[in-house]
Design a protein around this motif. Sequence first.
Motif, PDB file in Angstrom:
ATOM      1  N   LEU A 150       0.868  -1.287  -0.218  1.00 46.10           N
ATOM      2  CA  LEU A 150       0.019   0.064  -0.007  1.00 46.10           C
ATOM      3  C   LEU A 150       0.628   1.288   0.065  1.00 46.10           C
ATOM      4  N   SER A 151       2.202   1.189  -0.224  1.00 45.06           N
ATOM      5  CA  SER A 151       2.836   2.334   0.422  1.00 45.06           C
ATOM      6  C   SER A 151       2.830   3.376  -0.980  1.00 45.06           C
ATOM      7  N   GLY A 152       2.410   3.098  -2.055  1.00 45.93           N
ATOM      8  CA  GLY A 152       2.455   3.926  -3.149  1.00 45.93           C
ATOM      9  C   GLY A 152       1.018   4.511  -3.276  1.00 45.93           C
ATOM     10  N   GLY A 163       3.843  11.487   6.308  1.00 45.89           N
ATOM     11  CA  GLY A 163       2.748  12.586   6.505  1.00 45.89           C
ATOM     12  C   GLY A 163       1.519  12.024   6.701  1.00 45.89           C
ATOM     13  N   ILE A 164       1.253  10.637   6.906  1.00 45.71           N
ATOM     14  CA  ILE A 164      -0.199  10.371   7.219  1.00 45.71           C
ATOM     15  C   ILE A 164       0.085   9.697   8.646  1.00 45.71           C
ATOM     16  N   THR A 165      -0.603   9.573   9.449  1.00 43.68           N
ATOM     17  CA  THR A 165      -1.145   9.203  10.668  1.00 43.68           C
ATOM     18  C   THR A 165      -2.437   8.348  10.723  1.00 43.68           C
ATOM     19  N   SER A 166      -2.492   7.379  11.459  1.00 43.71           N
ATOM     20  CA  SER A 166      -3.820   6.619  11.401  1.00 43.71           C
ATOM     21  C   SER A 166      -4.656   6.986  12.884  1.00 43.71           C
ATOM     22  N   GLU A 167      -5.908   7.258  12.636  1.00 45.08           N
ATOM     23  CA  GLU A 167      -6.754   7.620  13.681  1.00 45.08           C
ATOM     24  C   GLU A 167      -7.627   6.462  14.316  1.00 45.08           C
ATOM     25  N   PRO A 168      -7.753   6.508  15.526  1.00 42.79           N
ATOM     26  CA  PRO A 168      -8.771   5.272  16.106  1.00 42.79           C
ATOM     27  C   PRO A 168     -10.024   5.642  15.778  1.00 42.79           C
ATOM     28  N   SER A 169     -10.828   4.522  15.492  1.00 46.44           N
ATOM     29  CA  SER A 169     -12.224   4.855  15.436  1.00 46.44           C
ATOM     30  C   SER A 169     -13.174   3.633  15.988  1.00 46.44           C
ATOM     31  N   ALA A 170     -13.932   4.099  17.066  1.00 46.43           N
ATOM     32  CA  ALA A 170     -14.913   3.173  17.877  1.00 46.43           C
ATOM     33  C   ALA A 170     -15.843   2.470  16.613  1.00 46.43           C
ATOM     34  N   THR A 230      -9.255   6.065   1.121  1.00 52.37           N
ATOM     35  CA  THR A 230      -9.269   6.130   2.585  1.00 52.37           C
ATOM     36  C   THR A 230      -9.332   4.486   2.866  1.00 52.37           C
ATOM     37  N   LEU A 231      -7.950   4.574   3.809  1.00 45.18           N
ATOM     38  CA  LEU A 231      -7.644   2.894   4.502  1.00 45.18           C
ATOM     39  C   LEU A 231      -8.126   2.621   5.811  1.00 45.18           C
ATOM     40  N   LEU A 232      -9.033   1.814   5.890  1.00 45.61           N
ATOM     41  CA  LEU A 232      -9.409   1.189   7.304  1.00 45.61           C
ATOM     42  C   LEU A 232      -8.920  -0.038   7.608  1.00 45.61           C
ATOM     43  N   ILE A 233      -8.441  -0.022   8.747  1.00 49.30           N
ATOM     44  CA  ILE A 233      -8.034  -1.371   9.300  1.00 49.30           C
ATOM     45  C   ILE A 233      -8.636  -1.758  10.358  1.00 49.30           C
ATOM     46  N   ARG A 237       5.020   3.520   6.122  1.00 47.67           N
ATOM     47  CA  ARG A 237       5.580   3.736   5.120  1.00 47.67           C
ATOM     48  C   ARG A 237       4.822   4.555   4.377  1.00 47.67           C
ATOM     49  N   LEU A 238       3.959   5.437   4.967  1.00 50.24           N
ATOM     50  CA  LEU A 238       3.190   6.498   4.472  1.00 50.24           C
ATOM     51  C   LEU A 238       3.477   7.798   5.014  1.00 50.24           C
TER      52      LEU A 238
END
Length: 200
Positions: free
Chosen positions: A40-42, A69-76, A130-133, A66-67
């Motif tokens: 997903l790095s590109g 300038g991007i951070t992941s935010e937690p979401s309930a 948009t990426l959702l883990i 590997r992204l």
Amino acid sequence: MSHFIYLVRHGEQQDAEHGLPDGPLSARGKRQATLIADRLSGVPFTSVFHSPLQRAEDTANTITERLPGITSEPSALLFDCVPSGPGADMPAAFEPFFGSVTEAQIEAGEAQMADAIGEWMTPSLEDRHTLLITHNFVIANFVREVFSASSWRWMGINQANCGLTIIRVRTVKAPELITHNDLGHLPPELRTGLPVDQPY
């Protein structure tokens, strides 16, 4: 224009076979997360969100390293949950699953998934990624939503650890499933999390 939603199931959890509700990634889970991160790095992600559970957060941290300038935010809205209760047209073979599920769990899962669909299954005026883990049942319910299938039909839709599913939400046309549970980035020995009788 399109809104592309990338759904990734978390990596394998340490000691998952012992029934622990949450925990860090196993050594194999860390390798899975590294490989999906490379894949997903590109992608020009505009936002990344993850379930607050540790196995999802660990996976998200590996990916966002590997992204730039991007951070992941937690979401309930991405918590592991039971997306719905049984339906009238549901095959009897699925009924035993609900034997240990309470009405409160079903109601909470239905509300969470309605909010998650409302939050992310939305078109965009410009191309957006948009990426959702998240977790197996959550991803399955997003796939079910693409096809407007019966509410219980998330059952039987399975995702491997760090499998990749991509949905395209369009302004005028119906949503489109681009790929489901793509495991091309994982060698066979890292393809875990699917039912044991399901071929990889």
